[in-house]
Structures are given as structure tokens and as C-alpha cells.
Design an enzyme around this catalytic site. Structure first.
Site, PDB file in Angstrom:
ATOM      1  N   SER A 116       0.727  -1.343  -0.112  1.00 25.11           N
ATOM      2  CA  SER A 116       0.507  -0.028   0.357  1.00 25.11           C
ATOM      3  C   SER A 116       0.955   1.142   0.259  1.00 25.11           C
ATOM      4  O   SER A 116       0.268   2.558  -0.179  1.00 25.11           O
ATOM      5  CB  SER A 116      -1.033  -0.035   1.311  1.00 25.11           C
ATOM      6  OG  SER A 116      -0.946  -0.877   1.633  1.00 25.11           O
ATOM      7  N   ASN A 187      -3.673   6.464  -1.471  1.00 25.56           N
ATOM      8  CA  ASN A 187      -3.420   6.437  -0.221  1.00 25.56           C
ATOM      9  C   ASN A 187      -2.259   7.762   0.348  1.00 25.56           C
ATOM     10  O   ASN A 187      -2.589   8.559   1.616  1.00 25.56           O
ATOM     11  CB  ASN A 187      -2.220   5.407   0.502  1.00 25.56           C
ATOM     12  CG  ASN A 187      -2.915   3.773   0.424  1.00 25.56           C
ATOM     13  OD1 ASN A 187      -4.333   3.714   0.541  1.00 25.56           O
ATOM     14  ND2 ASN A 187      -2.712   2.943   0.184  1.00 25.56           N
TER      15      ASN A 187
HETATM   16  N1  CAA Z   1     -17.880 -10.274  -3.618  1.00 27.85           N
HETATM   17  C1  CAA Z   1     -17.929  -9.960  -4.795  1.00 27.85           C
HETATM   18  N2  CAA Z   1     -19.006  -8.931  -4.924  1.00 27.85           N
HETATM   19  C2  CAA Z   1     -19.807  -8.252  -4.005  1.00 27.85           C
HETATM   20  C3  CAA Z   1     -19.221  -9.119  -2.460  1.00 27.85           C
HETATM   21  C4  CAA Z   1     -18.064  -9.786  -2.423  1.00 27.85           C
HETATM   22  N3  CAA Z   1     -17.514 -10.577  -1.138  1.00 27.85           N
HETATM   23  N4  CAA Z   1     -19.587  -8.331  -1.497  1.00 27.85           N
HETATM   24  C5  CAA Z   1     -20.402  -7.786  -2.276  1.00 27.85           C
HETATM   25  N5  CAA Z   1     -20.866  -7.360  -3.222  1.00 27.85           N
HETATM   26  C6  CAA Z   1     -21.538  -6.904  -4.059  1.00 27.85           C
HETATM   27  C7  CAA Z   1     -22.783  -6.877  -3.909  1.00 27.85           C
HETATM   28  O1  CAA Z   1     -23.849  -7.964  -4.746  1.00 27.85           O
HETATM   29  C8  CAA Z   1     -23.599  -5.300  -3.937  1.00 27.85           C
HETATM   30  O2  CAA Z   1     -23.118  -5.135  -5.806  1.00 27.85           O
HETATM   31  P1  CAA Z   1     -24.212  -4.781  -6.246  1.00 27.85           P
HETATM   32  O3  CAA Z   1     -24.069  -3.311  -6.464  1.00 27.85           O
HETATM   33  O4  CAA Z   1     -24.175  -4.555  -8.161  1.00 27.85           O
HETATM   34  O5  CAA Z   1     -25.678  -5.007  -6.076  1.00 27.85           O
HETATM   35  C9  CAA Z   1     -22.189  -4.180  -4.260  1.00 27.85           C
HETATM   36  O6  CAA Z   1     -20.438  -5.098  -3.925  1.00 27.85           O
HETATM   37  C10 CAA Z   1     -21.975  -3.786  -3.008  1.00 27.85           C
HETATM   38  O7  CAA Z   1     -22.366  -4.381  -1.671  1.00 27.85           O
HETATM   39  P2  CAA Z   1     -23.101  -4.184  -0.075  1.00 27.85           P
HETATM   40  O8  CAA Z   1     -24.453  -3.662  -0.947  1.00 27.85           O
HETATM   41  O9  CAA Z   1     -22.923  -5.533   0.297  1.00 27.85           O
HETATM   42  O10 CAA Z   1     -21.986  -3.002   0.014  1.00 27.85           O
HETATM   43  P3  CAA Z   1     -22.173  -1.239  -0.099  1.00 27.85           P
HETATM   44  O11 CAA Z   1     -23.431  -0.512  -0.515  1.00 27.85           O
HETATM   45  O12 CAA Z   1     -23.057  -1.111   1.727  1.00 27.85           O
HETATM   46  O13 CAA Z   1     -20.892  -0.879  -0.037  1.00 27.85           O
HETATM   47  C11 CAA Z   1     -18.450  -0.557   0.418  1.00 27.85           C
HETATM   48  C12 CAA Z   1     -19.473  -1.910   1.166  1.00 27.85           C
HETATM   49  C13 CAA Z   1     -18.592  -1.256  -1.106  1.00 27.85           C
HETATM   50  C14 CAA Z   1     -17.204  -1.038   1.325  1.00 27.85           C
HETATM   51  C15 CAA Z   1     -18.926   0.857   0.530  1.00 27.85           C
HETATM   52  O14 CAA Z   1     -18.945   1.075   1.816  1.00 27.85           O
HETATM   53  C16 CAA Z   1     -17.735   1.259   0.060  1.00 27.85           C
HETATM   54  O15 CAA Z   1     -17.576   1.432  -0.703  1.00 27.85           O
HETATM   55  N6  CAA Z   1     -17.305   2.081   1.513  1.00 27.85           N
HETATM   56  C17 CAA Z   1     -16.341   2.714   1.444  1.00 27.85           C
HETATM   57  C18 CAA Z   1     -14.149   1.640   0.216  1.00 27.85           C
HETATM   58  C19 CAA Z   1     -13.374   2.117   0.502  1.00 27.85           C
HETATM   59  O16 CAA Z   1     -13.022   2.637   0.456  1.00 27.85           O
HETATM   60  N7  CAA Z   1     -12.142   1.426   0.311  1.00 27.85           N
HETATM   61  C20 CAA Z   1     -10.772   1.247  -0.326  1.00 27.85           C
HETATM   62  C21 CAA Z   1      -9.844   1.100   1.102  1.00 27.85           C
HETATM   63  S1  CAA Z   1      -7.899   2.213   1.114  1.00 27.85           S
HETATM   64  C22 CAA Z   1      -7.397   0.329   0.548  1.00 27.85           C
HETATM   65  O17 CAA Z   1      -8.015  -0.179   0.969  1.00 27.85           O
HETATM   66  C23 CAA Z   1      -5.736   0.497   0.242  1.00 27.85           C
HETATM   67  C24 CAA Z   1      -4.715   0.615   1.230  1.00 27.85           C
HETATM   68  O18 CAA Z   1      -3.680   0.151   0.548  1.00 27.85           O
HETATM   69  C25 CAA Z   1      -5.087   1.243   2.460  1.00 27.85           C
END
Ligand code: CAA
Length: 281
Positions: A116, A187
Site C-alpha cells: 500500500s 493513500n
Molecule cells: N464479492 C463480490 N461482490 C460482492 C461481495 C463479495 N464478497 N460483497 C458484496 N458484493 C457486491 C454486492 O453484490 C453489491 O453489488 P450491487 O451494487 O451490484 O448490488 C456491491 O458489491 C455492494 O455490496 P453491499 O451492498 O454489500 O455494500 P455497500 O453498498 O454497503 O458498500 C462498501 C460497502 C463497498 C464497502 C462501501 O461502503 C465502500 O465503497 N466503502 C469505501 C471502501 C473504500 O474506500 N475502500 C478503499 C480502502 S483503501 C485501500 O484498500 C487501500 C489501502 O492500501 C489501504
């Protein structure tokens, strides 16, 4: 192409799932059978959610799972064309793993690291093939997040870059090309915001719920900074802040003491069951 992911944590498992969902055979190398089983179970329950939501059929789920091959042995992956390293965010561990891979893998094997924030150039220099090393930075939750930062180190070869770019597209992600610099793009912007969210909490400006609601509704973020810190892991956030602070030498990147205190107390977020929020309830 034979592709292998080394690492069975949240990121490793997510990358394996994403590649298998794209219909590509994928190997996952773990350090213990228990960690492999945990990762495969998590992938299966993620896919089951998709079946329950009628996004995929049960047969499709089985087909995706059948693409995943697991191993405990480096010997099984030495003929890989591409190895994606997704072990813990610890530079010495990553260097040791790359050295090991360099010794056993065929000379044409490409090593992509999912670090990361560590320097791709520094990691590449522990191998005898720095031109074959590149950054492939996925985001959590990997199956859902569309971005992959593709990071070129000082020596990364153009052909290696193109292979990784093509794979990123093939697995349905969008690549953003980044010339190596601390924190890459996401990041460098995201983690200082989380650090400031923690400072806002520590100052007593608002409660954690209010801070998160403010950023969700006031800035249209899908989740607030403190909930996001719990998702990423406080230890990972701290490691990234430390890289930014050390590399830039600028105190605007100073990790907040509350972040350090929580890491020491193992209040790391979802992975330990408790961070800013309690996930055991
Ligand atoms: N596998 C595949 N698809 C999945 C899944 C899984 N395990 N779980 C859920 N999905 C799909 C669902 O089917 C859904 O699809 P549709 O929209 O087509 O229906 C979609 O993903 C969203 O699922 P949820 O409804 O369960 O989730 P949500 O709408 O509550 O969103 C979240 C959850 C995606 C985590 C959202 O809150 C989000 O985007 N949060 C921010 C995440 C973020 O910023 N991540 C980056 C972190 S930084 C990083 O990772 C880098 C680093 O180096 C630190």
C-alpha cells in the site's frame, strides 16, 4: 499465463476471488493450511452472498471456486508467469518473500507487489530482476473496488507494465498508472484524511458517529473516515502514515497519537473485532 497470489489475508483472498470470478485459473500460496482454509471459506461466503442476491447461479459459484488452486509450497508456484505478493504490510517480510521467490522462480516470472505504500524500487532491488518487479495495488474490498494502481518502479520494464495493465483490464478493473512516489495517489490523499478524522475525534470536536455521518452526507463518501479506518485496519493506516512522514519529512503527515495507541492496544478494526466500532456485537 499461470498466476499466483502469495498471501491469504483480506487482500490476498480478495485478489484470488476477483481473478477467479474473471474466469482465470489462479493459485493461492499460504503459510498454513488454516490460513488457506480461512481465505477459501471467506471467498465462498462472499460468493454465496452473490448467489443469494441472484447475481450468480450456484453452478457459477462452483465454477469460480474450481478455478482456485491452493498450496503451501513455493515449489508449486516456481513456474508462475506472474506472482502477486499480498502478504502483511511489513517491509522486511516483503523483502524476504521476494528474495525467496527470486531464488526459485523462472527468470521470466513477473513479481507484482500489492504494497500500500512501500517503495517498489526498494523492494525490487532485493531481487536479481528489478526490471520484472511492479506495484499492483488493489483496494479493499477487492471484489467490489474498481481501481488498481499500477506502479512503476525505477527499473520496471515496459513489457511487464503492459502485461499487468492487460490483466487489470481482463479482471474488470480500471488501472491508474502511477510513477512511484510515497503513498502513490490514493493513500497519499485518503490516509491523511483518516488521520485528521482521528484528530477530530481526539479533540472532542464530535463523536465518531457524527464524524462519519458528516463525511457520508457532507462529502458523499460511502463510509466515514473512522469506519473506513476500521475496514482498512489501524495498523495499515499507521504504516502508511509512517511512510509518508519518513519519506516526505513533513510533519503534516505525523500519525496521530490516538492512532498509535489503538494499534498498540490491538484495536485494529474489523480484523480484531474492535477498532473505533465494536464488530463483536
Ligand atoms: N464479492 C463480490 N461482490 C460482492 C461481495 C463479495 N464478497 N460483497 C458484496 N458484493 C457486491 C454486492 O453484490 C453489491 O453489488 P450491487 O451494487 O451490484 O448490488 C456491491 O458489491 C455492494 O455490496 P453491499 O451492498 O454489500 O455494500 P455497500 O453498498 O454497503 O458498500 C462498501 C460497502 C463497498 C464497502 C462501501 O461502503 C465502500 O465503497 N466503502 C469505501 C471502501 C473504500 O474506500 N475502500 C478503499 C480502502 S483503501 C485501500 O484498500 C487501500 C489501502 O492500501 C489501504
Amino acid at each position: 499465463m499461470k498466476i499466483c497470489v502469495v498471501g491469504t489475508g483480506t487482500m490476498g483472498g480478495g485478489i484470488v476471488q476477483t481473478i477467479a470470478q474473471a474466469g482465470i485459473e489462479i493459485w493461492m500460496k499460504g503459510r498454513s493450511q488454516a490460513s488457506i482454509d480461512r481465505a477459501v471459506n471467506k471467498i465462498e461466503s462472499g460468493l454465496k452472498r452473490l448467489v443469494d442476491r441472484e447475481k450468480i447461479t450456484e453452478d457459477k459459484k462452483d465454477e469460480i471456486v474450481s478455478k482456485i488452486h491452493t498450496t503451501l509450497s513455493f515449489d508449486d508456484i516456481k513456474d508462475s508467469d506472474l506472482i502477486i505478493e499480498a502478504i502483511a504490510e511489513d517491509i522486511e517480510l516483503k523483502k524476504e518473500t521476494l528474495r525467496q521467490l527470486d531464488e526459485i522462480c523462472k527468470p521470466e516470472s513477473i513479481f507484482a507487489t500489492n504494497t500500500s505504500s512501500f517503495s517498489i524500487t526498494e523492494l525490487s532491488m532485493v531481487t536479481n530482476r528489478p526490471e520484472m518487479v511492479i506495484g499492483m495495488h488493489f483496494f479493499n474490498p477487492v471484489p467490489i473496488m474498481k481501481l488498481v494502481e499500477v506502479i512503476k518502479g525505477q527499473h520496471t520494464n515496459e513489457n511487464v507494465y503492459n502485461v499487468v495493465l492487460n490483466l487489470t483490464e481482463e479482471i474488470g478493473k480500471t488501472a491508474v498508472t502511477v510513477n512511484e512516489s510515497p503513498g502513490f495517489v490514493v493513500n497519499r490523499l485518503l490516509i491523511p484524511m483518516i488521520n485528521e478524522g482521528i484528530a477530530t475525534l481526539a479533540d472532542g470536536a464530535a463523536t465518531k458517529e457524527e464524524i462519519d455521518t458528516a463525511m457520508k452526507l457532507g462529502a458523499s463518501h460511502p463510509m466515514g473516515p473512522l469506519a473506513l479506518a476500521d475496514l482498512i485496519g489501524l495498523d495499515v493506516c499507521l504504516a502508511i502514515m509512517e511512510v509518508l512522514h519518513n519519506e516526505f519529512g513533513d510533519d503534516k503527515y505525523r500519525p496521530h497519537p490516538l492512532m498509535r495507541k489503538m494499534v498498540r492496544a490491538k484495536l485494529l478494526g474489523r480484523k480484531t473485532g474492535k477498532g473505533f466500532y465494536d464488530y463483536n456485537r
